[in-house]
Design an enzyme around this catalytic site. Structure first.
Site, PDB file in Angstrom:
ATOM      1  N   ASP A  81      17.456   4.168 -14.042  1.00  0.00           N
ATOM      2  CA  ASP A  81      16.418   3.073 -13.959  1.00  0.00           C
ATOM      3  C   ASP A  81      16.752   1.707 -14.486  1.00  0.00           C
ATOM      4  O   ASP A  81      16.520   0.634 -13.957  1.00  0.00           O
ATOM      5  CB  ASP A  81      14.986   3.681 -14.571  1.00  0.00           C
ATOM      6  CG  ASP A  81      14.982   3.456 -16.124  1.00  0.00           C
ATOM      7  OD1 ASP A  81      15.726   4.477 -16.658  1.00  0.00           O
ATOM      8  OD2 ASP A  81      14.442   2.726 -16.960  1.00  0.00           O
ATOM      9  N   ASP A  84      19.873   2.954 -19.692  1.00  0.00           N
ATOM     10  CA  ASP A  84      19.894   4.426 -20.080  1.00  0.00           C
ATOM     11  C   ASP A  84      20.569   5.310 -18.848  1.00  0.00           C
ATOM     12  O   ASP A  84      20.722   4.876 -17.627  1.00  0.00           O
ATOM     13  CB  ASP A  84      18.565   4.763 -20.608  1.00  0.00           C
ATOM     14  CG  ASP A  84      17.585   4.787 -19.693  1.00  0.00           C
ATOM     15  OD1 ASP A  84      17.808   4.897 -18.561  1.00  0.00           O
ATOM     16  OD2 ASP A  84      16.269   4.793 -20.248  1.00  0.00           O
ATOM     17  N   TYR A 233       7.482   5.172 -18.992  1.00  0.00           N
ATOM     18  CA  TYR A 233       6.779   4.871 -17.730  1.00  0.00           C
ATOM     19  C   TYR A 233       5.558   5.498 -17.576  1.00  0.00           C
ATOM     20  O   TYR A 233       5.333   6.031 -16.567  1.00  0.00           O
ATOM     21  CB  TYR A 233       7.630   4.959 -16.602  1.00  0.00           C
ATOM     22  CG  TYR A 233       8.861   4.299 -16.582  1.00  0.00           C
ATOM     23  CD1 TYR A 233       8.958   2.656 -16.303  1.00  0.00           C
ATOM     24  CD2 TYR A 233      10.151   4.625 -16.887  1.00  0.00           C
ATOM     25  CE1 TYR A 233       9.995   1.925 -16.262  1.00  0.00           C
ATOM     26  CE2 TYR A 233      11.384   3.842 -17.063  1.00  0.00           C
ATOM     27  CZ  TYR A 233      11.302   2.626 -16.681  1.00  0.00           C
ATOM     28  OH  TYR A 233      12.329   1.864 -16.707  1.00  0.00           O
ATOM     29  N   GLU A 473      17.973  -6.390 -21.206  1.00  0.00           N
ATOM     30  CA  GLU A 473      18.217  -4.968 -20.343  1.00  0.00           C
ATOM     31  C   GLU A 473      17.955  -5.388 -18.990  1.00  0.00           C
ATOM     32  O   GLU A 473      16.760  -5.835 -18.360  1.00  0.00           O
ATOM     33  CB  GLU A 473      17.252  -3.867 -20.976  1.00  0.00           C
ATOM     34  CG  GLU A 473      17.578  -2.543 -20.297  1.00  0.00           C
ATOM     35  CD  GLU A 473      16.775  -1.168 -20.806  1.00  0.00           C
ATOM     36  OE1 GLU A 473      17.274  -0.184 -20.360  1.00  0.00           O
ATOM     37  OE2 GLU A 473      15.822  -1.469 -21.691  1.00  0.00           O
TER      38      GLU A 473
END
Length: 496
Positions: A81, A84, A233, A473
């Site tokens: 995603d 990571d 999430y 990120e």
């Protein structure tokens, strides 16, 4: 007389210099085309599974080749995603939906990049098909234990954290993630309808089955999976918005009247009566309203007039000077929603502005804001400000797309990008040994070309700090809607 001529010459010189300074910050259609190509290339850096021979970001290698094996299912493939090594189903499905929507609306402007965009979609849908069809009455929604993964800083090729598999089922429902998966498969079926009819039919057939599962066994996946998906999430908006969104996409893909009836019967309980001012992997309401407004604008389907009205309210909230204006902008003109990963809201907003402008233009419509109206051209102008800000027309004069422009972030919060590649460092880099690269002041050794990162704060300030994940990120769902927005501007003959 001489003084007057000198004065006029000086004015002309100043005007010329001013024009040149404007040109320096203006982007051309070629610039947008370059950004478009890079925004799609980014997805190759997020790939999990066995990489194809035409992989272009070649510092990446194969990873996650036994995903699902301990559970006797094949869950190899899909996307990580963000920075990571977890495959989270809800953001992956939303990413795929938005990539597909980008191609549906703006694919005609993608030119040489259309094939790459379709490949990025297919990398997502191939995985989602496996996740949806491997076991009857089950949807696999995640691979990787996020709590264990986040305790390590290692490239995906070296992963030795638990590749736990998470699923929703008839007993432990997940209507939100299942309906988003249905939306992704349905939207993608439109993309492949002409080029691969058999694949398209399989996508749509599977979308209908997954949607039926989502609708029949209702519940939020956050309640079923708890700490595996929260707080990463969590489905904060619940699952009603995804059910309406999923039905809307299947209706658009199939023109099956039973989904039209579903929307008409259930819309009032699924958010159609409420205004909503953000669009993200979690909350689909604003996107659904814009999607459904097309039917009212094109076919005057009276049941969808409500969605046009609410789309107008959403649009008006973004346009300064209208009676409904309520959005927050930074001093430099960036839409600001959240301190963490704010650019995800900027890219989705840009996409909806341009898509709604397209629907309005095609049907001679305007957005109504109280007693005033806003034209499609005004929506395009607002979207352009946001897109240009991301690409470098901002107070910091920095591009928030990695690899685009002269100045862009060098310390991206991303394991694979920040740790030496398997080609440069073939020996294994273990879980804890990787942290030296997280805390290093050196630029990332592997450039994650095209990645749009979290972005600046509410005062336009940005710290190029790998440890500041809120700002540095990247994520697939930041890029996916941006692909459509960049395609639109790359298709303009001039970008002035």
């Amino acid at each position: 007389m001489a003084a007057a001529i000198f004065s006029l010459a000086l004015q002309l010189l100043c005007l010329t210099l001013f024009s040149l300074s404007l040109l320096c910050t203006a982007f051309t259609s070629r610039d947008y085309s370059d950004a478009l190509a890079k925004s799609i290339l980014f997805f190759e850096g997020q790939r999990s599974g066995r990489l194809p021979s035409n992989q272009r970001l070649n510092w990446r290698g194969n990873s996650g080749l036994s995903d699902g094996a301990s559970y006797h299912v094949d869950l190899v493939g899909g996307y990580y995603d963000a920075g990571d090594n977890v495959k989270f189903g809800l953001p992956m499905a939303f990413t795929t939906t938005m990539l597909a929507w980008s191609v549906i609306e703006f694919g005609s402007s993608m030119q040489s990049q259309l094939g790459n965009a379709k490949a990025a979609i297919r990398w997502g849908t191939d995985y989602l098909l496996k996740a949806a069809t491997a076991t009857p009455g089950t949807l696999y929604v995640q691979v990787g234990d996020p709590n264990m993964d986040h305790k390590c800083w290692e490239r995906p090729e070296d992963m030795d954290t638990p590749r736990s598999v998470y699923k929703v089922s008839t007993q432990n429902p997940g209507s939100d993630v299942a309906a988003e998966t249905a939306a992704a498969l349905a939207a993608a079926s439109i993309v492949f309808k002409d080029s691969d009819p058999a694949y398209s039919a399989k996508l749509l057939q599977t979308a209908k089955k997954v949607f039926d599962f989502a609708d029949r066994y209702r519940g939020s996946y956050s309640d079923s999976l708890n700490s595996a998906v929260c707080p990463f999430y969590c489905s904060y908006s619940g699952y009603q918005d995804e059910l309406l969104w999923g039905a809307s996409w299947i209706h658009r893909a199939s023109q099956d009247n039973s989904y039209l009836s579903y929307i008409q019967s259930n819309g009032h309980t699924m958010g159609s009566d409420n205004d909503d001012y953000s669009f993200s992997w979690d909350d689909k309401r604003a996107g659904t309203k814009v999607l459904l407004s097309k039917d009212f604008l094109e076919k005057s389907t009276s049941e969808f007039q409500l969605y046009k009205s609410h789309s107008d309210n959403y649009i008006c909230s973004l346009i300064p000077g209208t009676s409904g204006f309520q959005a927050q902008y930074t001093p430099g003109g960036l839409l600001y929603k959240a301190s963490e990963s704010n650019l995800q809201y900027v890219t989705t907003t840009s996409f909806l502005l341009l898509t709604y402008a397209k629907y309005l233009s095609a049907n001679g419509g305007v957005a109504r804001c109280g007693s005033s109206t806003v034209t499609a051209e005004a929506l395009i102008a607002q979207a352009k400000k946001l897109v240009d800000y991301i690409l470098g027309d901002n107070p910091a004069k920095v591009s928030y797309m990695v690899g685009f422009g002269e100045r862009y972030p060098q310390h991206v919060h991303h394991r694979g990008s920040s740790v030496p590649s398997i080609h440069a460092h073939p020996d294994r880099i273990t879980c804890n040994n990787g942290f030296q690269y997280l805390y290093s002041s050196s630029p990332n050794p592997n450039v994650l070309v095209g990645a749009v990162i979290g972005g600046p704060d509410s005062k336009d300030n940005f710290a190029d700090d790998r440890n500041n994940y809120q700002q540095s990120e990247p994520a697939t769902y930041i890029n996916a809607p941006f692909v459509g927005a960049l395609a639109f501007f790359s298709g303009k003959a001039t970008a002035n």
